[in-house]
Design an enzyme around this catalytic site. Structure first.
Site, PDB file in Angstrom:
ATOM      1  N   GLU A 137      24.235  64.222  46.597  1.00  0.00           N
ATOM      2  CA  GLU A 137      23.673  63.330  47.609  1.00  0.00           C
ATOM      3  C   GLU A 137      24.064  61.885  47.309  1.00  0.00           C
ATOM      4  O   GLU A 137      24.312  61.544  46.149  1.00  0.00           O
ATOM      5  CB  GLU A 137      22.135  63.422  47.606  1.00  0.00           C
ATOM      6  CG  GLU A 137      21.613  64.771  47.994  1.00  0.00           C
ATOM      7  CD  GLU A 137      20.109  64.751  48.215  1.00  0.00           C
ATOM      8  OE1 GLU A 137      19.531  63.667  48.443  1.00  0.00           O
ATOM      9  OE2 GLU A 137      19.514  65.840  48.160  1.00  0.00           O
ATOM     10  N   LYS A 185      23.327  58.161  46.406  1.00  0.00           N
ATOM     11  CA  LYS A 185      22.203  57.495  45.732  1.00  0.00           C
ATOM     12  C   LYS A 185      21.992  56.152  46.410  1.00  0.00           C
ATOM     13  O   LYS A 185      22.805  55.240  46.292  1.00  0.00           O
ATOM     14  CB  LYS A 185      22.463  57.312  44.232  1.00  0.00           C
ATOM     15  CG  LYS A 185      21.225  56.812  43.491  1.00  0.00           C
ATOM     16  CD  LYS A 185      21.405  56.880  41.976  1.00  0.00           C
ATOM     17  CE  LYS A 185      20.116  56.749  41.190  1.00  0.00           C
ATOM     18  NZ  LYS A 185      19.350  55.552  41.407  1.00  0.00           N
ATOM     19  N   ARG A 241      11.779  53.940  46.795  1.00  0.00           N
ATOM     20  CA  ARG A 241      11.457  55.355  46.942  1.00  0.00           C
ATOM     21  C   ARG A 241      10.085  55.449  47.606  1.00  0.00           C
ATOM     22  O   ARG A 241       9.154  54.765  47.187  1.00  0.00           O
ATOM     23  CB  ARG A 241      11.427  56.029  45.590  1.00  0.00           C
ATOM     24  CG  ARG A 241      11.148  57.518  45.698  1.00  0.00           C
ATOM     25  CD  ARG A 241      11.562  58.194  44.449  1.00  0.00           C
ATOM     26  NE  ARG A 241      11.400  59.617  44.476  1.00  0.00           N
ATOM     27  CZ  ARG A 241      11.739  60.379  43.463  1.00  0.00           C
ATOM     28  NH1 ARG A 241      12.250  59.828  42.369  1.00  0.00           N
ATOM     29  NH2 ARG A 241      11.583  61.680  43.505  1.00  0.00           N
ATOM     30  N   ARG A 278       7.318  54.595  44.056  1.00  0.00           N
ATOM     31  CA  ARG A 278       7.835  55.257  42.854  1.00  0.00           C
ATOM     32  C   ARG A 278       6.785  55.256  41.755  1.00  0.00           C
ATOM     33  O   ARG A 278       6.678  56.160  40.955  1.00  0.00           O
ATOM     34  CB  ARG A 278       9.092  54.489  42.440  1.00  0.00           C
ATOM     35  CG  ARG A 278       9.486  54.499  41.013  1.00  0.00           C
ATOM     36  CD  ARG A 278      10.353  55.716  40.742  1.00  0.00           C
ATOM     37  NE  ARG A 278      11.143  55.547  39.536  1.00  0.00           N
ATOM     38  CZ  ARG A 278      10.659  55.619  38.316  1.00  0.00           C
ATOM     39  NH1 ARG A 278       9.379  55.837  38.123  1.00  0.00           N
ATOM     40  NH2 ARG A 278      11.451  55.472  37.273  1.00  0.00           N
ATOM     41  N   GLU A 296      14.389  57.458  50.462  1.00  0.00           N
ATOM     42  CA  GLU A 296      14.619  56.085  50.024  1.00  0.00           C
ATOM     43  C   GLU A 296      14.701  55.220  51.278  1.00  0.00           C
ATOM     44  O   GLU A 296      15.399  55.575  52.239  1.00  0.00           O
ATOM     45  CB  GLU A 296      15.937  56.051  49.238  1.00  0.00           C
ATOM     46  CG  GLU A 296      16.162  54.810  48.447  1.00  0.00           C
ATOM     47  CD  GLU A 296      15.550  54.829  47.041  1.00  0.00           C
ATOM     48  OE1 GLU A 296      14.819  55.777  46.680  1.00  0.00           O
ATOM     49  OE2 GLU A 296      15.814  53.858  46.305  1.00  0.00           O
ATOM     50  N   PHE A 356      15.063  62.836  51.380  1.00  0.00           N
ATOM     51  CA  PHE A 356      15.817  63.737  50.510  1.00  0.00           C
ATOM     52  C   PHE A 356      15.010  64.888  49.915  1.00  0.00           C
ATOM     53  O   PHE A 356      15.564  65.738  49.247  1.00  0.00           O
ATOM     54  CB  PHE A 356      16.587  62.971  49.431  1.00  0.00           C
ATOM     55  CG  PHE A 356      15.788  62.023  48.570  1.00  0.00           C
ATOM     56  CD1 PHE A 356      14.842  62.499  47.682  1.00  0.00           C
ATOM     57  CD2 PHE A 356      16.026  60.656  48.622  1.00  0.00           C
ATOM     58  CE1 PHE A 356      14.130  61.636  46.879  1.00  0.00           C
ATOM     59  CE2 PHE A 356      15.313  59.773  47.819  1.00  0.00           C
ATOM     60  CZ  PHE A 356      14.360  60.275  46.943  1.00  0.00           C
ATOM     61  N   ARG A 404      11.722  64.196  34.134  1.00  0.00           N
ATOM     62  CA  ARG A 404      13.108  63.737  34.211  1.00  0.00           C
ATOM     63  C   ARG A 404      13.918  64.816  33.520  1.00  0.00           C
ATOM     64  O   ARG A 404      13.764  65.012  32.313  1.00  0.00           O
ATOM     65  CB  ARG A 404      13.239  62.398  33.471  1.00  0.00           C
ATOM     66  CG  ARG A 404      14.573  61.709  33.659  1.00  0.00           C
ATOM     67  CD  ARG A 404      14.682  60.505  32.753  1.00  0.00           C
ATOM     68  NE  ARG A 404      13.902  59.346  33.167  1.00  0.00           N
ATOM     69  CZ  ARG A 404      14.250  58.497  34.129  1.00  0.00           C
ATOM     70  NH1 ARG A 404      15.360  58.694  34.807  1.00  0.00           N
ATOM     71  NH2 ARG A 404      13.485  57.465  34.408  1.00  0.00           N
TER      72      ARG A 404
HETATM   73  P1  ATP Z   1      17.199  53.690  38.837  1.00  0.00           P
HETATM   74  O1  ATP Z   1      16.911  52.301  38.376  1.00  0.00           O
HETATM   75  O2  ATP Z   1      18.578  54.168  38.519  1.00  0.00           O
HETATM   76  O3  ATP Z   1      16.789  53.965  40.236  1.00  0.00           O
HETATM   77  P2  ATP Z   1      14.920  55.155  37.997  1.00  0.00           P
HETATM   78  O4  ATP Z   1      14.459  55.418  36.618  1.00  0.00           O
HETATM   79  O5  ATP Z   1      14.050  54.376  38.907  1.00  0.00           O
HETATM   80  O6  ATP Z   1      16.353  54.535  37.871  1.00  0.00           O
HETATM   81  P3  ATP Z   1      16.290  57.523  38.362  1.00  0.00           P
HETATM   82  O7  ATP Z   1      15.677  58.777  37.902  1.00  0.00           O
HETATM   83  O8  ATP Z   1      17.310  56.962  37.504  1.00  0.00           O
HETATM   84  O9  ATP Z   1      15.147  56.505  38.702  1.00  0.00           O
HETATM   85  O10 ATP Z   1      16.944  57.714  39.752  1.00  0.00           O
HETATM   86  C1  ATP Z   1      16.211  58.291  40.761  1.00  0.00           C
HETATM   87  C2  ATP Z   1      15.930  57.253  41.794  1.00  0.00           C
HETATM   88  O11 ATP Z   1      17.033  57.129  42.668  1.00  0.00           O
HETATM   89  C3  ATP Z   1      14.808  57.750  42.645  1.00  0.00           C
HETATM   90  O12 ATP Z   1      13.579  57.270  42.138  1.00  0.00           O
HETATM   91  C4  ATP Z   1      15.105  57.211  44.007  1.00  0.00           C
HETATM   92  O13 ATP Z   1      14.415  55.994  44.202  1.00  0.00           O
HETATM   93  C5  ATP Z   1      16.574  56.894  43.985  1.00  0.00           C
HETATM   94  N1  ATP Z   1      17.386  57.708  44.909  1.00  0.00           N
HETATM   95  C6  ATP Z   1      18.269  57.218  45.797  1.00  0.00           C
HETATM   96  N2  ATP Z   1      18.861  58.178  46.476  1.00  0.00           N
HETATM   97  C7  ATP Z   1      18.359  59.353  46.047  1.00  0.00           C
HETATM   98  C8  ATP Z   1      18.583  60.717  46.390  1.00  0.00           C
HETATM   99  N3  ATP Z   1      19.461  61.076  47.319  1.00  0.00           N
HETATM  100  N4  ATP Z   1      17.863  61.651  45.729  1.00  0.00           N
HETATM  101  C9  ATP Z   1      16.974  61.300  44.764  1.00  0.00           C
HETATM  102  N5  ATP Z   1      16.724  60.024  44.404  1.00  0.00           N
HETATM  103  C10 ATP Z   1      17.410  59.058  45.029  1.00  0.00           C
END
Ligand code: ATP
Length: 576
Positions: A242, A244, A249, A264, A294, A334, A409
């Site tokens: 998918e 990003k 979120r 989030r 998102e 998503f 995670r």
């Molecule tokens: P980051 O700062 O990279 O977003 P994070 O710790 O907040 O880090 P990660 O687990 O690294 O979160 O990445 C997941 C985040 O990416 C999700 O919390 C969401 O907000 C975002 N995201 C964007 N697109 C998608 C997608 N298609 N599916 C899942 N998460 C997505």
């Protein structure tokens, strides 16, 4: 329970520097708590009245508290201010000025009064809040006043995170092995008070019967990272990929006409996004549903998605309608977690996705995230490069047969982000546990660098990886000092492992994001420390952005992730 008893526990927790002792004190408190009150005792210990997703705030400033103390003690406000400036803590000032030794307050009285203060709003509410609080302080002992004052300002400083409560609850119930059951229930409802109360009233079988419900946020699934499409395919085989998106979120809960949105960090953000609410009403066909996506600001004319710095403008409490017009949002759905009585978190990804696509009527605001399925790394490269070109953050690969891992995670979701030459493949989120005063021009600002830690869930501790001084503007450093001084504590927090001695220790509370050139082994830091006393450290760290109010201390990256990144940095393949 008498409030005085709870305050005695707070004092023990305040004084301890040892993590295991902290568990013992807390589990002792839980054992002594009546089943009907344990929820409120947990909320109060964490400095809250209800879980954050309920959106209850005290709405008390230092100024109002000073007036309340002044009224309660018939002392001029000037005297209260002077006592405050001598101690630097309004809790200590209240303790000094309120001289009663004992009181008759019960936890329930105090909780209800605090709740009254919090929910008082509208015209004349300031005077009413001051009146309620000064009455409460009048009836409290000197020690109780200290903690009430700290509580109303959001500065209890006990630093009791959710994992600590879960561990202490399991200990209080007499069996640490109960923790996974407690954690599962917590992941589904995000309400520790409710989990504890169910445990006390219905036993562990009651906890095991917990089900997902619209209105209670589900703790969100998160991504692991890998440095290349090849490694992703090696790990997942045929996988979904998918886009990003880099925005907010949102977990949207639809219960008939009632719609709530959680961030989030599981805070209630419903009122910030009237456009998403409307779209969810119009486009989501089931009566009850929980789904995630998102939200990003976009240009309506061109369809172009804006970077996070623009989207962030939508995070506000006032002028919401205007900002919704200026920066309309696009919502890329998503995940489907729940629908009309069916828990989709237990279904495999493909089934969730198919259902999600079938229940969204696309409109101008909501659409499913871009997704394709592949087992070819080259296809991922191609899509990844194009995504970066369009201003997206990268891609998220999702294991086709995996359930939705609430609160976890793991490698069911793997993110691939752009990496820059000479930099780590990803930024790292660190929790601040102290600061250094700094030398030269920095000394004038009060903060030269902060002590950054990563989280170790297995031991529920924060372990140092870096001093971070670069990347902050002078203004930010001055603001950091003021902010951190409000959560300073006289000794290293019991959940912090550090060989470095900070000039000022603070409660683990604030998270910052940093980038660095690389990760090295170091005897100065305790993250991933081995039997030779060598841990891991960041080389040339610099802060990007400022404090991450959307992240809790336990959302900092973990020790395991830092070690993983250390291993990966040698074979970074995706480069700008
Ligand atoms: P980051 O700062 O990279 O977003 P994070 O710790 O907040 O880090 P990660 O687990 O690294 O979160 O990445 C997941 C985040 O990416 C999700 O919390 C969401 O907000 C975002 N995201 C964007 N697109 C998608 C997608 N298609 N599916 C899942 N998460 C997505």
């Amino acid at each position: 329970m008498k409030f005085q008893k709870l305050v005695e526990y707070f004092e023990h927790l305040d004084a301890t520097t040892k993590r295991l002792e902290m568990f013992d004190i807390l589990s002792g408190l839980f054992r002594e708590s009546p089943a009907g009150e344990i929820d409120r005792i947990i909320y109060l210990s964490q400095g809250q009245l209800l879980p954050p997703f309920r959106g209850i705030e005290m709405g008390m400033s230092e100024k109002l508290l000073i007036r309340a103390i002044s009224e309660a003690t018939s002392t001029p406000t000037k005297t209260v201010e002077e006592t405050f400036s001598r101690t630097g803590d309004l809790g200590a000032a209240a303790e000094k000025l309120i001289t009663h030794r004992g009181s008759n307050l019960g936890v329930e009285n105090v909780y209800n009064e605090l709740m009254d203060i919090a929910i008082t709003s509208g015209a004349g509410s300031v005077e009413k809040k001051i009146g309620f609080l000064s009455n409460l302080l009048k009836g409290s002992s000197s020690k109780e006043a200290k903690y009430i004052a700290r509580f109303v300002l959001g500065r209890l400083r006990l630093g009791i995170g959710d994992p600590t409560v879960l561990e202490a609850l399991a200990l209080a119930a007499g069996d640490r092995a109960l923790r996974p059951d407690l954690e599962r229930a917590y992941n589904l409802c995000s309400d520790l008070g409710l989990v504890a109360k169910t445990l006390m009233q219905k036993g562990i079988n009651g906890v095991r019967k917990f089900r997902i419900h619209a209105g209670y946020p589900v703790r969100m699934a998160l991504c692991e990272r890998l440095p290349s499409p090849e490694e992703i395919i090696a790990r997942l085989g045929r996988t979904a990929v998918e886009a990003k998106y880099d925005g907010f979120r949102c977990q949207v809960h639809k219960d008939g006409e009632k719609i709530e949105i959680f961030s989030r960090n599981l805070e209630r953000t419903t009122s910030m996004f009237p456009d998403i609410i409307k779209a969810a009403r119009d486009c989501i066909t089931p009566k009850k549903a929980i789904f995630e996506g998102e939200a990003l600001a976009f240009n309506e004319a061109t369809g172009e998605l804006f970077p996070f710095q623009i989207t962030i403008q939508r995070k506000r409490k006032h002028g919401i309608e205007e900002s919704a017009k200026e920066y309309p949002l696009k919502f890329f759905a998503f995940e489907l977690l729940y629908m009309d009585g069916i828990d989709y978190t237990e279904k495999p990804y493909l089934e969730r996705r198919e259902k999600l696509e079938s229940v969204i009527k696309r409109n101008n605001v909501i659409e499913p995230s871009e997704m394709f399925i592949t087992s070819d790394p080259k296809e991922i490269y191609k899509y990844f490069e194009a995504a970066i070109e369009r201003g997206l953050e990268g891609v998220v690969a999702k294991r086709l047969d995996a359930t939705y891992a609430a609160g976890a995670r793991n490698f069911n979701w793997i993110k691939l982000k752009r990496s820059y030459r000479g930099e780590l493949a990803d930024s790292i989120d660190l929790c601040i546990v102290g600061y250094f005063r700094g030398k030269g021009s920095r000394a004038r600002l009060g903060v030269g660098a902060v002590l950054g830690t990563v989280y170790e869930p297995e031991t529920d501790t924060f372990r140092t990886v870096s001093k971070v001084g670069s990347g902050f503007s002078e203004k930010e450093l001055a603001e950091l000092r003021d902010t951190l001084d409000k959560i300073r504590i006289p000794h290293k927090h019991p959940r912090v492992e550090s060989v470095i001695k900070a000039d000022v220790w603070v409660e683990p509370h604030y998270v910052i994001t940093v980038t660095a050139d690389e990760i090295t082994r170091s005897p100065s830091h305790t993250a991933g420390i081995d039997s030779d006393g060598i841990g891991y450290a960041l080389r040339f760290p610099r802060a990007v952005g400022f404090l991450r109010h959307d992240k809790k201390p336990e959302d900092a990256n973990t020790v395991k992730e830092v070690i993983e990144m250390f291993k990966q940095q040698k074979n970074v393949k995706v480069q700008a």
